[in-house]
Motif scaffolding. Sequence first.
Motif, PDB file in Angstrom:
ATOM      1  N   SER A 155       4.522  47.119-157.787  1.00  0.00           N
ATOM      2  CA  SER A 155       3.437  47.173-158.979  1.00  0.00           C
ATOM      3  C   SER A 155       2.784  46.012-158.847  1.00  0.00           C
ATOM      4  CB  SER A 155       4.217  47.601-160.143  1.00  0.00           C
ATOM      5  OG  SER A 155       4.778  48.766-159.848  1.00  0.00           O
ATOM      6  N   LYS A 156       3.316  44.743-158.801  1.00  0.00           N
ATOM      7  CA  LYS A 156       2.697  43.535-158.776  1.00  0.00           C
ATOM      8  C   LYS A 156       1.781  43.284-157.652  1.00  0.00           C
ATOM      9  CE  LYS A 156       3.733  38.312-159.416  1.00  0.00           C
ATOM     10  NZ  LYS A 156       4.871  37.347-159.624  1.00  0.00           N
ATOM     11  N   ALA A 157       2.521  43.572-156.617  1.00  0.00           N
ATOM     12  CA  ALA A 157       1.514  43.463-155.328  1.00  0.00           C
ATOM     13  C   ALA A 157       0.159  44.397-155.474  1.00  0.00           C
ATOM     14  CB  ALA A 157       2.120  43.861-154.038  1.00  0.00           C
ATOM     15  N   ARG A 158       0.533  45.502-155.950  1.00  0.00           N
ATOM     16  CA  ARG A 158      -0.674  46.374-156.237  1.00  0.00           C
ATOM     17  C   ARG A 158      -1.892  45.877-157.139  1.00  0.00           C
ATOM     18  NH1 ARG A 158      -0.337  52.990-157.826  1.00  0.00           N
ATOM     19  NH2 ARG A 158      -2.555  53.163-157.862  1.00  0.00           N
ATOM     20  N   GLU A 159      -1.320  45.355-158.284  1.00  0.00           N
ATOM     21  CA  GLU A 159      -2.170  44.818-159.097  1.00  0.00           C
ATOM     22  C   GLU A 159      -2.955  43.590-158.531  1.00  0.00           C
ATOM     23  OE1 GLU A 159       0.161  43.707-162.668  1.00  0.00           O
ATOM     24  OE2 GLU A 159       0.512  45.758-163.204  1.00  0.00           O
ATOM     25  N   GLU A 160      -2.094  42.614-157.976  1.00  0.00           N
ATOM     26  CA  GLU A 160      -3.117  41.558-157.153  1.00  0.00           C
ATOM     27  C   GLU A 160      -3.812  42.085-156.152  1.00  0.00           C
ATOM     28  OE1 GLU A 160      -0.066  39.213-155.604  1.00  0.00           O
ATOM     29  OE2 GLU A 160       0.560  38.352-157.444  1.00  0.00           O
ATOM     30  N   TRP A 161      -3.744  43.216-155.437  1.00  0.00           N
ATOM     31  CA  TRP A 161      -4.565  43.668-154.411  1.00  0.00           C
ATOM     32  C   TRP A 161      -5.970  44.172-155.082  1.00  0.00           C
ATOM     33  CZ3 TRP A 161      -5.942  48.948-153.256  1.00  0.00           C
ATOM     34  CH2 TRP A 161      -6.588  48.916-152.113  1.00  0.00           C
ATOM     35  N   GLU A 162      -5.555  44.943-156.094  1.00  0.00           N
ATOM     36  CA  GLU A 162      -6.809  45.664-156.892  1.00  0.00           C
ATOM     37  C   GLU A 162      -7.535  44.543-157.652  1.00  0.00           C
ATOM     38  OE1 GLU A 162      -4.724  48.202-159.752  1.00  0.00           O
ATOM     39  OE2 GLU A 162      -4.606  49.963-158.369  1.00  0.00           O
ATOM     40  N   ILE A 163      -7.031  43.616-158.047  1.00  0.00           N
ATOM     41  CA  ILE A 163      -7.629  42.499-158.604  1.00  0.00           C
ATOM     42  C   ILE A 163      -8.726  41.961-157.366  1.00  0.00           C
ATOM     43  CG2 ILE A 163      -7.968  40.214-159.854  1.00  0.00           C
ATOM     44  CD1 ILE A 163      -5.376  41.240-161.426  1.00  0.00           C
ATOM     45  N   GLU A 164      -7.920  41.399-156.326  1.00  0.00           N
ATOM     46  CA  GLU A 164      -8.701  40.756-155.325  1.00  0.00           C
ATOM     47  C   GLU A 164      -9.794  41.538-154.674  1.00  0.00           C
ATOM     48  OE1 GLU A 164      -7.823  38.777-150.897  1.00  0.00           O
ATOM     49  OE2 GLU A 164      -6.263  39.820-152.332  1.00  0.00           O
ATOM     50  N   SER A 165      -9.533  42.879-154.710  1.00  0.00           N
ATOM     51  CA  SER A 165     -10.437  44.085-154.251  1.00  0.00           C
ATOM     52  C   SER A 165     -11.778  44.145-155.156  1.00  0.00           C
ATOM     53  CB  SER A 165     -10.133  45.432-154.048  1.00  0.00           C
ATOM     54  OG  SER A 165      -8.850  45.138-153.240  1.00  0.00           O
ATOM     55  N   SER A 166     -11.207  44.113-156.426  1.00  0.00           N
ATOM     56  CA  SER A 166     -12.633  44.244-157.313  1.00  0.00           C
ATOM     57  C   SER A 166     -13.451  42.926-157.627  1.00  0.00           C
ATOM     58  CB  SER A 166     -12.075  44.623-158.817  1.00  0.00           C
ATOM     59  OG  SER A 166     -11.095  43.593-159.229  1.00  0.00           O
ATOM     60  N   SER A 167     -12.768  41.947-157.246  1.00  0.00           N
ATOM     61  CA  SER A 167     -13.481  40.442-157.469  1.00  0.00           C
ATOM     62  C   SER A 167     -14.485  40.411-156.061  1.00  0.00           C
ATOM     63  CB  SER A 167     -12.445  39.359-157.482  1.00  0.00           C
ATOM     64  OG  SER A 167     -11.728  39.357-156.347  1.00  0.00           O
ATOM     65  N   ARG A 168     -14.086  41.073-155.220  1.00  0.00           N
ATOM     66  CA  ARG A 168     -15.082  40.873-153.865  1.00  0.00           C
ATOM     67  C   ARG A 168     -16.405  41.496-154.195  1.00  0.00           C
ATOM     68  NH1 ARG A 168     -10.696  42.455-148.992  1.00  0.00           N
ATOM     69  NH2 ARG A 168      -9.480  40.588-149.138  1.00  0.00           N
ATOM     70  N   THR A 169     -17.320  40.737-153.935  1.00  0.00           N
ATOM     71  CA  THR A 169     -18.809  41.400-154.092  1.00  0.00           C
ATOM     72  C   THR A 169     -19.212  42.106-152.885  1.00  0.00           C
ATOM     73  OG1 THR A 169     -19.802  39.281-153.781  1.00  0.00           O
ATOM     74  CG2 THR A 169     -19.301  39.759-156.101  1.00  0.00           C
ATOM     75  N   GLY A 170     -18.848  41.761-151.748  1.00  0.00           N
ATOM     76  CA  GLY A 170     -19.219  42.224-150.619  1.00  0.00           C
ATOM     77  C   GLY A 170     -18.715  41.473-149.582  1.00  0.00           C
ATOM     78  N   ILE A 171     -19.122  41.671-148.299  1.00  0.00           N
ATOM     79  CA  ILE A 171     -18.455  40.993-147.369  1.00  0.00           C
ATOM     80  C   ILE A 171     -19.087  39.275-147.162  1.00  0.00           C
ATOM     81  CG2 ILE A 171     -18.420  40.747-144.765  1.00  0.00           C
ATOM     82  CD1 ILE A 171     -19.089  43.780-144.673  1.00  0.00           C
ATOM     83  N   GLN A 172     -18.100  38.460-147.245  1.00  0.00           N
ATOM     84  CA  GLN A 172     -18.478  37.035-147.110  1.00  0.00           C
ATOM     85  C   GLN A 172     -19.278  36.846-146.003  1.00  0.00           C
ATOM     86  OE1 GLN A 172     -14.774  34.677-147.530  1.00  0.00           O
ATOM     87  NE2 GLN A 172     -14.348  35.558-149.623  1.00  0.00           N
ATOM     88  N   GLN A 173     -20.363  36.083-146.148  1.00  0.00           N
ATOM     89  CA  GLN A 173     -21.223  35.660-145.265  1.00  0.00           C
ATOM     90  C   GLN A 173     -20.626  34.383-144.306  1.00  0.00           C
ATOM     91  OE1 GLN A 173     -25.215  34.926-146.559  1.00  0.00           O
ATOM     92  NE2 GLN A 173     -26.128  34.755-144.493  1.00  0.00           N
ATOM     93  N   THR A 174     -20.755  34.669-143.064  1.00  0.00           N
ATOM     94  CA  THR A 174     -19.837  33.480-142.408  1.00  0.00           C
ATOM     95  C   THR A 174     -21.148  32.836-141.340  1.00  0.00           C
ATOM     96  OG1 THR A 174     -19.345  35.066-140.552  1.00  0.00           O
ATOM     97  CG2 THR A 174     -17.704  34.616-142.233  1.00  0.00           C
ATOM     98  N   SER A 175     -22.306  33.150-141.651  1.00  0.00           N
ATOM     99  CA  SER A 175     -23.395  32.670-140.725  1.00  0.00           C
ATOM    100  C   SER A 175     -24.623  32.633-141.643  1.00  0.00           C
ATOM    101  CB  SER A 175     -23.589  33.345-139.514  1.00  0.00           C
ATOM    102  OG  SER A 175     -24.178  34.942-139.603  1.00  0.00           O
ATOM    103  N   SER A 176     -25.643  31.625-140.920  1.00  0.00           N
ATOM    104  CA  SER A 176     -26.934  31.496-141.325  1.00  0.00           C
ATOM    105  C   SER A 176     -27.889  31.785-140.504  1.00  0.00           C
ATOM    106  CB  SER A 176     -27.118  30.231-142.230  1.00  0.00           C
ATOM    107  OG  SER A 176     -28.284  30.032-142.696  1.00  0.00           O
ATOM    108  N   MET A 177     -28.880  32.605-140.625  1.00  0.00           N
ATOM    109  CA  MET A 177     -29.851  33.091-139.993  1.00  0.00           C
ATOM    110  C   MET A 177     -30.890  31.812-139.687  1.00  0.00           C
ATOM    111  SD  MET A 177     -31.162  35.159-137.518  1.00  0.00           S
ATOM    112  CE  MET A 177     -29.962  36.464-137.889  1.00  0.00           C
TER     113      MET A 177
END
Length: 252
Positions: A155-177
């Motif tokens: 349950s703890k691992a699931r809560e941490e995973w849900e919090i991490e998933s909800s905090s992500r706004t999108g795919i992190q940008q790793t390059s700049s055009m």
Amino acid sequence: MQRDEKLFEMTLDTVLQRLNDLKLAVLSMIQKLELEYETINWPTFLDNFAIISSHLTGLTKILAKEQCPPLRNRTVLPLLVSMDRDETLINITEGRVPVFSHDIVPDYLRTRPDPITEQKMLQNEQKAANLTNDAAMKQVTQYNKVVSHVLDMVSKAREEWEIESSSRTGIQQTSSMADTQLLVAAVGMGKGLKLTNYGPGPGMMVPPSIRAPSPMGGPAMSPGNVQQQLGKAPSAVKTNIKSANQVHPFSR
């Protein structure tokens, strides 16, 4: 009586259909494991396993319906036991059972568990019957503690995973055009690069060890004079030879 027979036949047809679907799902799973074991990924494996689980769940629901006659009340008896090859049996079983002999009948028409399995079950039942209530309650309590601990961890691992998933706004940008375009322009056309003069400029201190000597053996020349001398074309060589008497006069 006829109604029960028709209901029984309908139930058997439904069960056979579900069993065929289950068989196809299992065959597809085995085929992927044997042929695509190098490229198959975990999500694909879980999808195939979920299909098998859904077929088993549907089969269980059909057998658990009230309209389904209890199959345990039915008795299956072999009509013909022979050592000869039976082509019809081969076609029905898809080549798995060529002969319906005395050795195969106990395995395929078994109504009780395997003797070794049945013996182990009886031993476990006797061991459970000999346990006292206090010992059984202690074991149950200990088992519940272990299960609760595992459940808390999951349950703890699931809560941490849900919090991490909800905090992500999108795919992190790793390059700049913009940076990529600047880098391409700098490499291809030299845009934005500064030209650097690696030689010492005028007014800079030059160590004696790297100063260029004078062409006539005089004092060392500065780098600016050296560059000027190197840049000029060589002129005609002028010699001025004096007589030895003028250089070193002596009386005879």
